[in-house]
Write an enzyme that holds these catalytic residues in place. Sequence first.
Site, PDB file in Angstrom:
ATOM      1  CB  THR A 319     -14.244  16.832   1.533  1.00  0.00           C
ATOM      2  OG1 THR A 319     -15.361  16.208   0.341  1.00  0.00           O
ATOM      3  CG2 THR A 319     -13.339  15.654   1.793  1.00  0.00           C
ATOM      4  CG  HIS A 371       4.828  14.072   7.300  1.00  0.00           C
ATOM      5  ND1 HIS A 371       4.866  14.197   8.748  1.00  0.00           N
ATOM      6  CD2 HIS A 371       5.830  13.056   7.150  1.00  0.00           C
ATOM      7  CE1 HIS A 371       5.337  13.447   9.353  1.00  0.00           C
ATOM      8  NE2 HIS A 371       5.844  12.589   8.671  1.00  0.00           N
TER       9      HIS A 371
END
Length: 400
Positions: A319, A371
């Site tokens: 993006t 994560h």
Amino acid sequence: MAVEIKVPTLGESIVEATVGAWHKHEGDPVTAGEVLVELETDKVTVEVTASGSGILSRILKPDGATVTIGELLGVIAEKVEEPAMPLHDGAGARVTATPVARRLAETHGVDIAAIPGSGPGGRVTKDDVIRHGAGSPAPLPTEAVPAVTPHTPALTPATQPAPVPDDGRREERIRMTRRRQTIAARLVEAQRTAAMLTTFNEIDMSAVIDLRKRHRESFRERHGVGLGFMSFFTKAVIGALKAFPLLNAEIRGDEIIVKHYYDIGIAVSTDEGLVVPVLRNADRLSFAEIERSIEELAHRARESKLTIADLQGGTFTITNGGIFGSLMSTPILNAPQVGILGMHKIQERPVALNGQVVIRPMMYVALSYDHRIIDGREAVSFLVRVKELVEDPERLLLEG
């Protein structure tokens, strides 16, 4: 014979839509193949066309209504002359009017023969009646007025509510489109389900800018498309994904699905929100093919002409907030993907190089990652690899 207007099949896994806007009113003539109404889904806007010609006699689902596949939206009636009610003006000329216009005129006591028609062949439409009625001695009501009953005492001048002063504190109510509702829900869901972190770095864009200047004209003459920054970042991302494959994965239950193909989503801003069309097998595309594909997908996105297939899948997303002037941001994951790269504005800044302070065109980049399966070392190393490839674009020909 009446023709039914129904909600068509909208695509895989899509079972309902919102009526966006009717292009026709009741009583309007329609031609086969003409667009009648737009339906908004969470992914694309679908145009429903007329399967036959005639008059749009009924609209059963107004703007904003939620509809399902196969549900009836409206009805097209056969277009026929109506000799049973030959209306004439004072000079004896025949007056044609739509059924809705005629009923509206009769209901409110308006002489339809005195109304100039704006429709095809001088046909009087519903809007013509409304316009004429608004200027007549007995104007058509625009809103319902509550009746005065024994239990509802009439208001006198002394009991009339005081007018609200116009102090500029105006509010506007805007209905969220189905796409915007879905975008909002998915962004919240992505933040709720993923252990999302973001790491940052900066890239010296000097080499890419110099390469583009040297080859811009010849590239456009040869390929018919401009050489932008996105193709360099797409190639760099693919090179980094090959080195760190967990960034090109997703979580399914208690398993990690690592994908050894590279379908890169390119975020595109439209009036209705952000959409992410996908470049399939982007690792097999040349610079020119990447630029051409992005240009085509962006154009179709802004014209609401993307298909479901254009938006499905995707293994990693890029993006670019820099086109709007953003210097730094934390992009949100495009679930179920576990990585997204955010590009930003190129800005000249002083940097230390070989013991000297020099001015360089720099870009901050951000990598948001999940994560749960990606450790900080892998995320930082991935972003460093992107930086190295973009700062040495010739390497992209070998590693991208």
